[in-house]
Design a protein around this motif. Structure first.
Motif, mmCIF file in Angstrom:
data_model
loop_
_atom_site.group_PDB
_atom_site.id
_atom_site.type_symbol
_atom_site.label_atom_id
_atom_site.label_comp_id
_atom_site.label_asym_id
_atom_site.label_seq_id
_atom_site.Cartn_x
_atom_site.Cartn_y
_atom_site.Cartn_z
ATOM 1 N N VAL A 156 0.867 -1.189 0.000
ATOM 2 C CA VAL A 156 0.000 0.000 0.000
ATOM 3 C C VAL A 156 0.901 1.235 0.000
ATOM 4 O O VAL A 156 1.733 1.408 0.895
ATOM 5 N N ILE A 157 0.742 2.087 -1.010
ATOM 6 C CA ILE A 157 1.624 3.247 -1.141
ATOM 7 C C ILE A 157 0.907 4.567 -0.900
ATOM 8 O O ILE A 157 1.549 5.609 -0.768
ATOM 9 N N ASP A 158 -0.421 4.532 -0.834
ATOM 10 C CA ASP A 158 -1.164 5.780 -0.643
ATOM 11 C C ASP A 158 -2.614 5.439 -0.347
ATOM 12 O O ASP A 158 -3.040 4.282 -0.495
ATOM 13 N N THR A 159 -3.368 6.446 0.057
ATOM 14 C CA THR A 159 -4.804 6.306 0.269
ATOM 15 C C THR A 159 -5.504 7.498 -0.372
ATOM 16 O O THR A 159 -5.044 8.634 -0.226
ATOM 17 N N VAL A 160 -6.592 7.237 -1.100
ATOM 18 C CA VAL A 160 -7.325 8.312 -1.768
ATOM 19 C C VAL A 160 -8.817 8.135 -1.533
ATOM 20 O O VAL A 160 -9.285 7.050 -1.184
ATOM 21 N N LYS A 161 -9.552 9.213 -1.750
ATOM 22 C CA LYS A 161 -11.000 9.174 -1.688
ATOM 23 C C LYS A 161 -11.568 8.773 -3.050
ATOM 24 O O LYS A 161 -10.939 8.956 -4.095
ATOM 25 N N THR A 162 -12.773 8.254 -3.025
ATOM 26 C CA THR A 162 -13.448 7.866 -4.259
ATOM 27 C C THR A 162 -14.332 8.998 -4.774
ATOM 28 O O THR A 162 -14.724 9.902 -4.031
ATOM 29 N N ILE A 163 -14.635 8.926 -6.060
ATOM 30 C CA ILE A 163 -15.601 9.818 -6.678
ATOM 31 C C ILE A 163 -16.450 8.980 -7.624
ATOM 32 O O ILE A 163 -15.967 8.019 -8.224
ATOM 33 N N THR A 164 -17.729 9.307 -7.748
ATOM 34 C CA THR A 164 -18.632 8.566 -8.620
ATOM 35 C C THR A 164 -18.958 9.392 -9.861
ATOM 36 O O THR A 164 -18.811 10.618 -9.870
ATOM 37 N N ILE A 165 -19.415 8.720 -10.895
ATOM 38 C CA ILE A 165 -19.811 9.414 -12.112
ATOM 39 C C ILE A 165 -21.045 10.271 -11.851
ATOM 40 O O ILE A 165 -21.164 11.383 -12.389
ATOM 41 N N ASP A 166 -21.935 9.799 -11.009
ATOM 42 C CA ASP A 166 -23.105 10.609 -10.643
ATOM 43 C C ASP A 166 -22.680 11.945 -10.034
ATOM 44 O O ASP A 166 -23.262 12.990 -10.338
ATOM 45 N N GLU A 167 -21.661 11.917 -9.169
ATOM 46 C CA GLU A 167 -21.162 13.156 -8.567
ATOM 47 C C GLU A 167 -20.641 14.125 -9.624
ATOM 48 O O GLU A 167 -20.888 15.334 -9.562
ATOM 49 N N ILE A 168 -19.896 13.599 -10.574
ATOM 50 C CA ILE A 168 -19.329 14.449 -11.617
ATOM 51 C C ILE A 168 -20.436 15.062 -12.471
ATOM 52 O O ILE A 168 -20.391 16.253 -12.804
ATOM 53 N N MET A 169 -21.442 14.276 -12.802
ATOM 54 C CA MET A 169 -22.548 14.787 -13.619
ATOM 55 C C MET A 169 -23.315 15.877 -12.886
ATOM 56 O O MET A 169 -23.742 16.866 -13.488
ATOM 57 N N ILE A 170 -23.454 15.713 -11.575
ATOM 58 C CA ILE A 170 -24.122 16.756 -10.779
ATOM 59 C C ILE A 170 -23.249 18.002 -10.693
ATOM 60 O O ILE A 170 -23.723 19.129 -10.862
ATOM 61 N N GLU A 171 -21.949 17.818 -10.448
ATOM 62 C CA GLU A 171 -21.020 18.943 -10.322
ATOM 63 C C GLU A 171 -21.005 19.803 -11.582
ATOM 64 O O GLU A 171 -20.951 21.039 -11.504
ATOM 65 N N TYR A 172 -21.075 19.170 -12.756
ATOM 66 C CA TYR A 172 -20.993 19.898 -14.022
ATOM 67 C C TYR A 172 -22.356 20.066 -14.691
ATOM 68 O O TYR A 172 -22.429 20.516 -15.838
ATOM 69 N N ASN A 173 -23.412 19.707 -13.943
ATOM 70 C CA ASN A 173 -24.781 19.900 -14.441
ATOM 71 C C ASN A 173 -24.969 19.253 -15.818
ATOM 72 O O ASN A 173 -25.453 19.868 -16.770
ATOM 73 N N LEU A 174 -24.580 17.981 -15.917
ATOM 74 C CA LEU A 174 -24.642 17.258 -17.178
ATOM 75 C C LEU A 174 -25.925 16.439 -17.275
ATOM 76 O O LEU A 174 -26.231 15.639 -16.386
ATOM 77 N N GLU A 175 -26.641 16.619 -18.362
ATOM 78 C CA GLU A 175 -27.787 15.758 -18.630
ATOM 79 C C GLU A 175 -27.318 14.434 -19.217
ATOM 80 O O GLU A 175 -27.869 13.367 -18.919
ATOM 81 N N TYR A 176 -26.279 14.521 -20.066
ATOM 82 C CA TYR A 176 -25.671 13.336 -20.665
ATOM 83 C C TYR A 176 -24.154 13.420 -20.523
ATOM 84 O O TYR A 176 -23.593 14.508 -20.461
ATOM 85 N N LEU A 177 -23.521 12.260 -20.505
ATOM 86 C CA LEU A 177 -22.062 12.179 -20.499
ATOM 87 C C LEU A 177 -21.617 11.748 -21.890
ATOM 88 O O LEU A 177 -22.003 10.683 -22.369
ATOM 89 N N ASP A 178 -20.816 12.577 -22.548
ATOM 90 C CA ASP A 178 -20.465 12.308 -23.939
ATOM 91 C C ASP A 178 -19.493 11.146 -24.096
ATOM 92 O O ASP A 178 -19.717 10.235 -24.890
ATOM 93 N N LEU A 179 -18.379 11.205 -23.378
ATOM 94 C CA LEU A 179 -17.338 10.190 -23.552
ATOM 95 C C LEU A 179 -16.757 9.808 -22.197
ATOM 96 O O LEU A 179 -16.319 10.671 -21.437
ATOM 97 N N LEU A 180 -16.767 8.513 -21.927
ATOM 98 C CA LEU A 180 -16.199 7.972 -20.695
ATOM 99 C C LEU A 180 -15.096 6.994 -21.072
ATOM 100 O O LEU A 180 -15.354 5.934 -21.633
ATOM 101 N N LYS A 181 -13.851 7.371 -20.802
ATOM 102 C CA LYS A 181 -12.710 6.488 -21.034
ATOM 103 C C LYS A 181 -12.315 5.867 -19.689
ATOM 104 O O LYS A 181 -12.111 6.579 -18.697
ATOM 105 N N ILE A 182 -12.233 4.537 -19.655
ATOM 106 C CA ILE A 182 -11.970 3.819 -18.407
ATOM 107 C C ILE A 182 -10.769 2.896 -18.585
ATOM 108 O O ILE A 182 -10.794 1.978 -19.410
ATOM 109 N N ASP A 183 -9.736 3.131 -17.796
ATOM 110 C CA ASP A 183 -8.569 2.251 -17.757
ATOM 111 C C ASP A 183 -8.083 2.240 -16.316
ATOM 112 O O ASP A 183 -7.104 2.897 -15.961
#
Length: 247
Positions: A156-183
């Motif tokens: 274990v080298i670090d600890t971070v908080k999580t974020i959800t896609i729902d949170e991001i959509m609310i933060e940026y007032n998005l009705e739709y998400l155009d592109l989600l790249k996941i790696d």
């Protein structure tokens, strides 16, 4: 150490030339059609990521539209964000990377791109969890995240908080998400296990790399979730692209 070299070569020549530059100590490369130079670390997986994105062009897919908002989850050192920023200069890009050394390079590679914002967090299906960043020896492109466990101390080298896609959509007032790249190195298993019902049908395009070799069941979790909706499927290198036929 050499400072910067401008590379204007075609695919095959670029591969060998950039490899040579890295062995000579070049740490900054200017590519044709990229607005700003790219920084790479010697003796790391950065070179392999560079070739995936800029030599073999695995993200250079025909989406059929110009995205206005892009989430780059598992942004690593920012090369995908740089590619998307140059291809879609009008888009806002949220780049998410949990590991500290990668995040520092992400900051360095995207600092001139005003349309790119950064979060040192882990994408998850759970809000405000703490995740461990774990080094299992896969190199700079293979750090994984796991739910924080007080019993686990090894690697274990670090600890971070999580974020959800729902949170991001609310933060940026998005009705739709155009592109989600996941790696996200196996984190896709948990991401698609639950709490996707709001954002997944509102996502126009997903580009994802699956990692069953790291987290068993990653593919099963993803395909079970996406099969509930009407997506078309395409393949490019290690990435799968899904286009929402309902948006």
């Amino acid at each position: 150490m050499m400072d910067i070299v401008r590379v204007r070569l075609k695919q095959g020549y670029r591969y060998f030339f950039v490899n040579l530059l890295m062995t000579l100590g070049v740490n900054k490369i200017q590519i044709l059609k990229m607005t700003f130079p790219i920084f790479l670390r010697p003796k790391s997986s950065d070179l392999l990521v560079f070739h995936q994105i800029f030599t073999f062009k695995e993200y250079d897919m025909n989406l059929g539209f110009s995205p206005k908002f892009i989430i780059d989850a598992g942004a690593n050192i920012g090369l995908a964000a740089v590619f998307f920023s140059n291809k879609f200069p009008e888009a806002k890009i949220m780049a998410i990377e949990p590991e500290k050394s990668n995040f520092e390079m992400l900051q360095k590679n995207t600092k001139e791109y005003k349309n790119v914002s950064l979060k040192k967090m882990a994408l998850s299906n759970q809000f405000n969890f703490s995740f461990n960043v774990v080094d299992k020896g896969f190199g700079n492109w293979g750090f994984i995240t796991e739910i924080q466990d007080s019993k686990r101390k090894i690697n274990v080298i670090d600890t971070v908080k999580t974020i959800t896609i729902d949170e991001i959509m609310i933060e940026y007032n998005l009705e739709y998400l155009d592109l989600l790249k996941i790696d996200i190195e196996g984190g896709e298993k948990q991401l698609f296990e639950s709490n996707y019902e709001n954002w997944l049908p509102k996502t126009k395009c997903i580009i994802i790399e699956l990692h069953d070799g790291i987290t068993n069941g990653s593919s099963k979790s993803f395909f079970k979730a996406i099969s509930n909706y009407d997506f078309s499927y395409f393949n490019r290198g290690e990435n799968l692209m899904f286009i929402n036929n309902r948006i």
